[in-house]
Design a protein around this motif. Structure first.
Motif, mmCIF file in Angstrom:
data_model
loop_
_atom_site.group_PDB
_atom_site.id
_atom_site.type_symbol
_atom_site.label_atom_id
_atom_site.label_comp_id
_atom_site.label_asym_id
_atom_site.label_seq_id
_atom_site.Cartn_x
_atom_site.Cartn_y
_atom_site.Cartn_z
ATOM 1 N N ALA A 1 -0.491 -6.486 0.877
ATOM 2 C CA ALA A 1 0.152 -6.034 2.325
ATOM 3 C C ALA A 1 -0.426 -4.916 2.838
ATOM 4 O O ALA A 1 -1.201 -3.994 2.413
ATOM 5 N N ASP A 2 -0.189 -4.934 4.329
ATOM 6 C CA ASP A 2 -0.533 -4.013 5.134
ATOM 7 C C ASP A 2 0.207 -2.682 4.803
ATOM 8 O O ASP A 2 -0.603 -1.581 5.039
ATOM 9 N N GLU A 3 1.037 -2.741 4.231
ATOM 10 C CA GLU A 3 1.689 -1.246 3.887
ATOM 11 C C GLU A 3 1.427 -0.807 2.482
ATOM 12 O O GLU A 3 1.728 0.340 1.908
ATOM 13 N N ALA A 4 0.527 -1.573 1.932
ATOM 14 C CA ALA A 4 -0.002 -0.854 0.466
ATOM 15 C C ALA A 4 -0.848 0.166 0.639
ATOM 16 O O ALA A 4 -1.537 0.659 1.436
ATOM 17 N N GLU A 5 -0.405 1.264 -0.322
ATOM 18 C CA GLU A 5 -1.091 2.483 -0.340
ATOM 19 C C GLU A 5 -1.958 2.698 -1.798
ATOM 20 O O GLU A 5 -1.482 1.978 -2.601
#
Length: 64
Positions: free
Chosen positions: A51-55
């Motif tokens: 996901a784009d918000e994966a950290e």
């Protein structure tokens, strides 16, 4: 669009020539096999959807 076939042997020959390295003929099949395996592993990582918000995970420090 399909990805062109990966020719591990041609890649090994090109890179050894480019870097001025020598691979003994007896070792060439093993070197080519390892490069092909590394490519396959890299493809698994590249194809894993994030996901784009994966950290990224925090830094692991043993003993804490």
């Amino acid at each position: 669009m399909t990805e062109p076939a990966f020719d591990a042997e041609s890649h090994v020959r090109a890179m050894t020539a480019s870097l001025g390295l020598t691979v003994e003929p007896a070792w060439m099949p093993e070197v080519v096999a390892h490069l092909a395996a590394i490519r396959a592993a890299a493809q698994l990582v590249e194809r894993f959807a994030l996901a784009d918000e994966a950290e990224p995970a925090p830094i692991f420090e043993a003993g804490r």
